[in-house]
Design a protein around this motif. Structure first.
Motif, PDB file in Angstrom:
ATOM      1  N   GLY A 147       1.207  -1.114  -0.129  1.00 23.17           N
ATOM      2  CA  GLY A 147      -0.174  -0.171   0.195  1.00 23.17           C
ATOM      3  C   GLY A 147       0.747   1.686  -0.087  1.00 23.17           C
ATOM      4  O   GLY A 147       0.185   2.330   0.430  1.00 23.17           O
ATOM      5  N   SER A 148       2.530   1.160  -0.399  1.00 23.42           N
ATOM      6  CA  SER A 148       3.207   2.312   0.296  1.00 23.42           C
ATOM      7  C   SER A 148       2.618   3.066  -1.062  1.00 23.42           C
ATOM      8  O   SER A 148       3.471   4.297  -0.865  1.00 23.42           O
ATOM      9  N   VAL A 156       4.884   2.249 -10.911  1.00 21.67           N
ATOM     10  CA  VAL A 156       3.847   2.833 -10.267  1.00 21.67           C
ATOM     11  C   VAL A 156       2.582   2.500 -10.101  1.00 21.67           C
ATOM     12  O   VAL A 156       2.082   1.827 -10.370  1.00 21.67           O
ATOM     13  N   GLY A 157       2.105   3.140  -8.573  1.00 25.22           N
ATOM     14  CA  GLY A 157       0.415   3.250  -8.263  1.00 25.22           C
ATOM     15  C   GLY A 157      -0.210   4.512  -8.871  1.00 25.22           C
ATOM     16  O   GLY A 157      -0.394   5.163  -8.628  1.00 25.22           O
ATOM     17  N   THR A 158      -1.129   3.864  -7.951  1.00 28.35           N
ATOM     18  CA  THR A 158      -2.131   5.026  -7.724  1.00 28.35           C
ATOM     19  C   THR A 158      -2.337   6.241  -6.477  1.00 28.35           C
ATOM     20  O   THR A 158      -2.480   7.535  -6.781  1.00 28.35           O
ATOM     21  N   ASP A 166       5.513   9.074  -2.805  1.00 35.28           N
ATOM     22  CA  ASP A 166       3.864   8.991  -2.163  1.00 35.28           C
ATOM     23  C   ASP A 166       3.184  10.333  -2.306  1.00 35.28           C
ATOM     24  O   ASP A 166       4.113  11.743  -3.312  1.00 35.28           O
ATOM     25  N   ARG A 167       1.828  10.421  -1.446  1.00 33.43           N
ATOM     26  CA  ARG A 167       1.801  11.717  -2.275  1.00 33.43           C
ATOM     27  C   ARG A 167       2.769  13.219  -1.447  1.00 33.43           C
ATOM     28  O   ARG A 167       1.865  13.981  -2.037  1.00 33.43           O
ATOM     29  N   HIS A 168       3.135  13.292  -0.653  1.00 33.91           N
ATOM     30  CA  HIS A 168       3.567  13.894  -0.078  1.00 33.91           C
ATOM     31  C   HIS A 168       5.058  13.933  -0.096  1.00 33.91           C
ATOM     32  O   HIS A 168       5.094  15.468  -0.656  1.00 33.91           O
TER      33      HIS A 168
END
Length: 336
Positions: free
Chosen positions: A143-144, A242-244, A268-270
């Protein structure tokens, strides 16, 4: 600590420059013999590498009672026949990739392994055992990066020498067999599944008659994987996963350096973080893991059936390149 005794089937470059030196740092492996088709070649390699026994014929090494494990780095067309001979001689075998010239040949080896259930047998995809790949696999599946959706791989080097074994189509030469097998393997490894169909484009060398540049698209139920491999482009290798919600980039995914840490980037998102993995030798790790399976009578890290599945995808990409259309992956194969 108990050690397994290794015999090296030929003086191939990967053996004398990579695997044998790496095994010298192993706590569970000891190289006790090396063979060549000509005794002087074996003797020279043995003297240079500190190996006690040199054989002038492959059969002589298989007859050596002091050898527990045979490492087979012969040209691709000799992988299956000599690995089967080694099994029949009562030896465990670590065989270089790709396992053979076809999925049918690979199945023949799987069947031979099943006839010798007490012996260990594995294809030598060393990259899977490197800690950077264990880290990448964890990040891609825990999930990372969110949900894994696609993988991009590039792997190339330049070699147009007609005398090089990689330039011989009858011996399994060409980009796809030599290095294209890596992006196929890692895609199956990360998705934990087999592709349902593939699309390939293949460019052949007009003189050598090997594929010098091949690109492919692998379609999985949960996403895709794309790659280009070439034996006639500048040296380069890279993998992007690459993931979501993020991605992982591996700087040197296959020929991981042994003299410095490896670098990965996790976005990640940050933010994007640089991750380092302590320097190590993936060939030493591979030897240790295989030896421990022998010493403890436990399963090898990668079952030999995995090699057949990889060959099925290779064959489908070549078929797609010939037809110009998507090729399905049929997991049913019969030995030759």
């Amino acid at each position: 600590m108990a050690k397994t005794r290794w015999g090296i089937l030929s003086t191939a470059k990967i053996a004398v420059e990579q695997v044998i030196p790496a095994l010298k740092y192993s706590d569970s492996c000891e190289v006790v013999a090396i063979a060549s088709r000509r005794l002087p070649g074996a003797q020279q390699a043995a003297e240079r590498l500190g190996i006690p026994n040199a054989h002038g014929a492959y059969d002589d090494l298989l007859d050596n009672p002091d050898v527990d494990i045979v490492y087979n780095p012969l040209p691709n067309h000799l992988h299956v026949p000599w690995t089967i001979k080694a099994l029949e001689a009562g030896k465990h075998v670590l065989c270089e990739k790709p396992i053979g010239l076809s999925a049918a040949q690979g199945q023949e080896l799987v069947d031979a392994g099943r006839r010798h259930p007490t012996l260990k047998l594995m294809e030598a995809f060393m990259y899977r055992h490197h800690p950077q790949w264990r880290l990448a696999h964890r990040l891609a599946t825990d999930g990372s990066i969110g949900e894994l959706r696609t993988i991009q791989t590039f792997f190339s080097f330049f070699n147009n020498d007609p005398e090089n074994i990689r330039s011989n189509p009858d011996w399994g030469g060409g980009a796809l067999m030599d290095i294209g097998c890596y992006p196929i393997s890692l895609s199956r490894f990360l998705f934990g599944a087999e592709p349902t169909r593939v699309l390939g484009t293949v460019e052949f060398d007009p003189e050598l008659h090997i594929d010098r540049m091949t690109s492919g698209v692998l379609e999985f139920e949960r996403g895709t994987s794309t790659f280009t491999c070439s034996t006639q482009l500048a040296d380069y290798q890279r993998v992007n996963i690459v993931g979501t919600e993020g991605r992982v980039e591996i700087e040197v995914p296959f020929n991981a350096p042994i003299d410095r840490p490896c670098r990965l980037w996790h976005q990640d998102r940050h933010a994007v973080r640089e991750l380092t993995v302590d320097q190590c030798n993936q060939y030493t790790i591979q030897g240790d893991l295989f030896s421990q399976a022998v010493l403890n009578d436990t399963p090898v890290p990668t079952p030999i059936e995995d090699a057949v599945s990889n060959m099925l995808v290779i064959e489908a990409i070549l078929e797609s390149g010939r037809t110009g259309s998507w090729a399905p992956i049929d997991q049913e194969v019969e030995a030759v």
